[in-house]
Write a protein that holds these residues in place. Structure first.
Motif, PDB file in Angstrom:
ATOM      1  N   MET A  59       0.852  -1.186   0.000  1.00  0.00           N
ATOM      2  CA  MET A  59       0.000   0.000   0.000  1.00  0.00           C
ATOM      3  C   MET A  59       0.893   1.243   0.000  1.00  0.00           C
ATOM      4  O   MET A  59       1.051   1.932   0.995  1.00  0.00           O
ATOM      5  CB  MET A  59      -0.920  -0.020   1.227  1.00  0.00           C
ATOM      6  N   LEU A  60       1.508   1.490  -1.165  1.00  0.00           N
ATOM      7  CA  LEU A  60       2.464   2.576  -1.321  1.00  0.00           C
ATOM      8  C   LEU A  60       2.112   3.418  -2.546  1.00  0.00           C
ATOM      9  O   LEU A  60       1.608   2.896  -3.537  1.00  0.00           O
ATOM     10  CB  LEU A  60       3.884   2.025  -1.498  1.00  0.00           C
ATOM     11  N   PRO A  61       2.411   4.718  -2.507  1.00  0.00           N
ATOM     12  CA  PRO A  61       2.209   5.562  -3.689  1.00  0.00           C
ATOM     13  C   PRO A  61       3.340   5.349  -4.697  1.00  0.00           C
ATOM     14  O   PRO A  61       4.168   4.434  -4.534  1.00  0.00           O
ATOM     15  CB  PRO A  61       2.224   6.978  -3.106  1.00  0.00           C
ATOM     16  N   ASN A  62       3.398   6.201  -5.715  1.00  0.00           N
ATOM     17  CA  ASN A  62       4.431   6.085  -6.745  1.00  0.00           C
ATOM     18  C   ASN A  62       5.761   6.644  -6.242  1.00  0.00           C
ATOM     19  O   ASN A  62       6.141   7.780  -6.537  1.00  0.00           O
ATOM     20  CB  ASN A  62       4.003   6.827  -8.015  1.00  0.00           C
ATOM     21  N   VAL A  63       6.451   5.828  -5.470  1.00  0.00           N
ATOM     22  CA  VAL A  63       7.758   6.182  -4.916  1.00  0.00           C
ATOM     23  C   VAL A  63       8.696   4.997  -5.162  1.00  0.00           C
ATOM     24  O   VAL A  63       8.249   3.891  -5.470  1.00  0.00           O
ATOM     25  CB  VAL A  63       7.656   6.478  -3.395  1.00  0.00           C
ATOM     26  N   PRO A  64      10.018   5.211  -5.059  1.00  0.00           N
ATOM     27  CA  PRO A  64      10.949   4.104  -5.304  1.00  0.00           C
ATOM     28  C   PRO A  64      10.679   2.874  -4.449  1.00  0.00           C
ATOM     29  O   PRO A  64      10.931   1.742  -4.885  1.00  0.00           O
ATOM     30  CB  PRO A  64      12.312   4.731  -4.972  1.00  0.00           C
ATOM     31  N   GLU A  65      10.162   3.088  -3.236  1.00  0.00           N
ATOM     32  CA  GLU A  65       9.887   1.943  -2.344  1.00  0.00           C
ATOM     33  C   GLU A  65       8.837   1.013  -2.915  1.00  0.00           C
ATOM     34  O   GLU A  65       8.862  -0.194  -2.653  1.00  0.00           O
ATOM     35  CB  GLU A  65       9.463   2.462  -0.972  1.00  0.00           C
ATOM     36  N   PHE A  66       7.886   1.540  -3.697  1.00  0.00           N
ATOM     37  CA  PHE A  66       6.902   0.660  -4.330  1.00  0.00           C
ATOM     38  C   PHE A  66       7.604  -0.284  -5.295  1.00  0.00           C
ATOM     39  O   PHE A  66       7.370  -1.502  -5.276  1.00  0.00           O
ATOM     40  CB  PHE A  66       5.832   1.455  -5.083  1.00  0.00           C
ATOM     41  N   VAL A  67       8.447   0.268  -6.152  1.00  0.00           N
ATOM     42  CA  VAL A  67       9.136  -0.542  -7.164  1.00  0.00           C
ATOM     43  C   VAL A  67      10.037  -1.573  -6.481  1.00  0.00           C
ATOM     44  O   VAL A  67      10.081  -2.745  -6.864  1.00  0.00           O
ATOM     45  CB  VAL A  67       9.950   0.356  -8.110  1.00  0.00           C
ATOM     46  N   THR A  68      10.757  -1.124  -5.450  1.00  0.00           N
ATOM     47  CA  THR A  68      11.654  -2.023  -4.717  1.00  0.00           C
ATOM     48  C   THR A  68      10.884  -3.183  -4.089  1.00  0.00           C
ATOM     49  O   THR A  68      11.257  -4.352  -4.240  1.00  0.00           O
ATOM     50  CB  THR A  68      12.398  -1.243  -3.619  1.00  0.00           C
ATOM     51  N   ALA A  69       9.806  -2.867  -3.371  1.00  0.00           N
ATOM     52  CA  ALA A  69       9.025  -3.903  -2.690  1.00  0.00           C
ATOM     53  C   ALA A  69       8.367  -4.848  -3.699  1.00  0.00           C
ATOM     54  O   ALA A  69       8.328  -6.067  -3.493  1.00  0.00           O
ATOM     55  CB  ALA A  69       7.961  -3.255  -1.804  1.00  0.00           C
ATOM     56  N   TYR A  70       7.860  -4.304  -4.777  1.00  0.00           N
ATOM     57  CA  TYR A  70       7.178  -5.098  -5.812  1.00  0.00           C
ATOM     58  C   TYR A  70       8.098  -6.211  -6.329  1.00  0.00           C
ATOM     59  O   TYR A  70       7.728  -7.393  -6.352  1.00  0.00           O
ATOM     60  CB  TYR A  70       6.769  -4.156  -6.938  1.00  0.00           C
ATOM     61  N   PHE A  71       9.303  -5.821  -6.738  1.00  0.00           N
ATOM     62  CA  PHE A  71      10.213  -6.823  -7.301  1.00  0.00           C
ATOM     63  C   PHE A  71      10.842  -7.704  -6.230  1.00  0.00           C
ATOM     64  O   PHE A  71      11.180  -8.858  -6.501  1.00  0.00           O
ATOM     65  CB  PHE A  71      11.267  -6.135  -8.176  1.00  0.00           C
ATOM     66  N   ALA A  72      10.952  -7.186  -5.016  1.00  0.00           N
ATOM     67  CA  ALA A  72      11.454  -8.018  -3.915  1.00  0.00           C
ATOM     68  C   ALA A  72      10.510  -9.188  -3.645  1.00  0.00           C
ATOM     69  O   ALA A  72      10.945 -10.334  -3.466  1.00  0.00           O
ATOM     70  CB  ALA A  72      11.615  -7.173  -2.651  1.00  0.00           C
ATOM     71  N   ILE A  73       9.233  -8.893  -3.619  1.00  0.00           N
ATOM     72  CA  ILE A  73       8.229  -9.939  -3.363  1.00  0.00           C
ATOM     73  C   ILE A  73       8.270 -10.998  -4.465  1.00  0.00           C
ATOM     74  O   ILE A  73       8.210 -12.206  -4.203  1.00  0.00           O
ATOM     75  CB  ILE A  73       6.825  -9.313  -3.257  1.00  0.00           C
ATOM     76  N   LEU A  74       8.405 -10.545  -5.711  1.00  0.00           N
ATOM     77  CA  LEU A  74       8.488 -11.484  -6.834  1.00  0.00           C
ATOM     78  C   LEU A  74       9.751 -12.328  -6.741  1.00  0.00           C
ATOM     79  O   LEU A  74       9.712 -13.547  -6.969  1.00  0.00           O
ATOM     80  CB  LEU A  74       8.468 -10.718  -8.158  1.00  0.00           C
ATOM     81  N   LYS A  75      10.872 -11.700  -6.423  1.00  0.00           N
ATOM     82  CA  LYS A  75      12.127 -12.446  -6.285  1.00  0.00           C
ATOM     83  C   LYS A  75      12.015 -13.527  -5.216  1.00  0.00           C
ATOM     84  O   LYS A  75      12.575 -14.619  -5.346  1.00  0.00           O
ATOM     85  CB  LYS A  75      13.276 -11.486  -5.921  1.00  0.00           C
ATOM     86  N   LEU A  76      11.290 -13.213  -4.172  1.00  0.00           N
ATOM     87  CA  LEU A  76      11.104 -14.148  -3.058  1.00  0.00           C
ATOM     88  C   LEU A  76      10.178 -15.311  -3.436  1.00  0.00           C
ATOM     89  O   LEU A  76      10.095 -16.304  -2.715  1.00  0.00           O
ATOM     90  CB  LEU A  76      10.532 -13.383  -1.865  1.00  0.00           C
ATOM     91  N   GLY A  77       9.479 -15.168  -4.571  1.00  0.00           N
ATOM     92  CA  GLY A  77       8.504 -16.186  -4.964  1.00  0.00           C
ATOM     93  C   GLY A  77       7.141 -15.930  -4.386  1.00  0.00           C
ATOM     94  O   GLY A  77       6.269 -16.804  -4.397  1.00  0.00           O
TER      95      GLY A  77
END
Length: 505
Positions: A59-77
């Protein structure tokens, strides 16, 4: 077949590590830096106890943390569950519980609502806030990232594993979670970049559409990173700020909703900015008025290419080809690999030109509605996804949306599509926006009412507008009531929330 959507970031990090991946205010991150931040976040989440297969709400706006968290979750499976940043506590709690989310990552601006929601959902065990101070029992996202290692072995998910659960707008009842696979999301982004928009590593895309929405995720974030381009992040749409950023970052691609283009078209100070870097403007999420399309091109020198999509279709279904002038009023042709037909109420295909329900089949269609087999079966009758949108198709395969299957009125036993009435009223030079709804009537069952926003400095009265419509459509179709508004209620994609207008009766 293994496929993880995180490859759109990892490929860029491997092939162009020092190229700028994103810009946010004065902050810039290269592909290498962004990929390492996602690795650290993935490892930090794993240390907290987040596992492959877990649902993680963001639940993040358009900030770098959104992009970081998004791909982190995917990397984790894991599976990303993006949440609208404007949700209230009860809505957050519903989506956390419905999605079986084990983890919530929320911006500090929404912490009060999120805290209240978390108290109601015992299964959401890991609570993380970005920015500010962490309440008792919560973790700071910055500390989670700092605790992680810069190298991370990305999970080998399969192409059909669920990458994202996107919650629909919920036009009736509770929102439903559309399960989109890694292949759904990857191929829709690749298609957008390669075949539709011709994106490359020199493109700079303005990310002002909410990234928690399918439109922003696929067509802006994932497509741009897939192409090796640069994302310029803007958390909130304001016309002056948009034009500032276009000039500052030399933005080349603007993808938005009609409301955004309306505000840009009517912004009085636009000429003081340089937007000559822009090469492509696309619109979706709601119908683009033909008048606005023409006015925008006259002022900015750029056509707007209108497309169509849904959360359930990853989202892109169709787009006006960008190598030729767009057809005003059309949402374009079906994209590569996607079939679109027009069905009647018995799910039989209708001849060209006739109005019926738009149905879709192809690589973009969701796996299912999460935990809703009955709703999935209903939507996927006969192997076709039933959109609930009414439309027609011409001889060249161009699609035109007429309205929703539920967005029609029955006046005196005759069906009237709201979109048809709206199109007539929007052709009036003094009219900027329109929403048509049915209101109860003792004689006719339903009567036609139009909520109208006028162009700036235009003086039009209700009787003149009714007379204008009466002269241009069948006698049973023109509106009997007009109410002027300064604005119409809209959701975050720019779609008018007609329910609120109907409830105001």
């Amino acid at each position: 077949m293994s496929l993880n959507l995180a490859i759109v970031l990892e490929t860029g990090a491997a092939s162009r590590p020092q190229h700028t991946a994103l810009i946010h205010a004065a902050r810039r991150m290269t592909y290498s830096e962004l990929n390492q931040a996602a690795n650290r976040c993935a490892d930090g989440l794993a240390q907290l106890g987040v596992h492959a297969g877990d649902k993680v709400a963001v639940m993040l706006p358009n900030v770098p943390e959104f992009v970081t968290a998004y791909f982190a979750i995917l990397k984790l499976g894991g599976c990303v569950v993006p949440l609208n940043t404007l949700l209230r506590a009860s809505e957050i709690a519903y989506q956390l519980e419905d999605s079986d989310a084990s983890t919530l990552i929320v911006d500090e601006s929404a912490i009060a609502e999120a805290q209240q929601a978390a108290l109601e959902v015992e299964t959401c065990r890991h609570l993380i806030v970005s920015g500010g101070e962490a309440p008792p029992g919560w973790h700071l996202l910055s500390e989670v990232v700092a605790a992680g290692a810069s190298e991370f072995d990305t999970a080998q998910t399969t192409a059909d594993d669920t990458a994202v659960i996107l919650y629909t707008a919920g036009v009736s009842g509770h929102p439903k979670g559309a399960e989109l696979s890694h292949f759904n999301m990857f191929y829709n982004a690749a298609l957008t970049a390669d075949r539709l928009c011709g994106l490359g590593d020199r493109d700079i895309s303005l990310a002002v559409l909410p990234l928690f929405h399918a439109f922003g995720q696929t067509c802006v974030m994932n497509a741009t990173l897939y192409a090796g381009g640069t994302l310029s992040l803007l958390p909130r749409f304001e016309p002056d700020r948009v034009l500032q950023v276009i000039q500052r970052d030399q933005v080349t691609v603007l993808i938005g909703v009609p409301t955004m283009y309306w505000y840009l078209q009517h912004y009085p100070g636009a000429e003081k900015y340089d937007w000559s870097s822009l090469r492509l403007c696309c619109s979706g999420g709601a119908a683009l008025p033909v008048g606005l399309m023409k006015q925008f091109e006259e002022r900015y020198g750029l056509p707007i290419f209108e497309g169509y999509g849904l959360s359930e279709t990853s989202p892109v279904v169709s787009l006006n080809p960008t190598d030729k002038p767009p057809r005003p009023g059309s949402i374009g042709q079906a994209v590569y690999g996607v079939q679109v037909k027009i069905f009647d109420e018995q799910d039989q295909e209708l001849p060209l030109g006739e109005v019926g329900e738009i149905v879709i089949r192809g690589h973009n269609v969701m796996k299912a509605y999460y935990k809703r087999p009955s709703a999935t079966a209903e939507a996927m009758r006969g192997g076709w996804f039933h959109t609930g949108d009414l439309g027609r198709m011409d001889e060249a395969g161009y699609l035109y949306v007429v309205g929703r299957t539920r967005d029609f009125l029955i006046r005196g036993g005759l069906n009237i599509y709201a979109r048809e009435v709206e199109s007539v009223l929007l052709a009036h030079p003094g009219v900027s926006e329109v929403a048509v709804v049915g209101i109860p009537d003792e004689v006719m069952g339903e009567e036609i009412k139009a909520y109208v926003v006028l162009e700036q400095e235009e003086a039009v009265d209700a009787e003149d507008l009714i007379e204008y419509a009466r002269k241009r459509m069948a006698a049973y179709k023109y509106p009997r009531y007009i109410e002027f508004r300064t604005e119409l209620p809209k959701d975050t994609t720019g779609r008018v929330i007609k329910r609120l207008l109907s409830e105001a009766q």
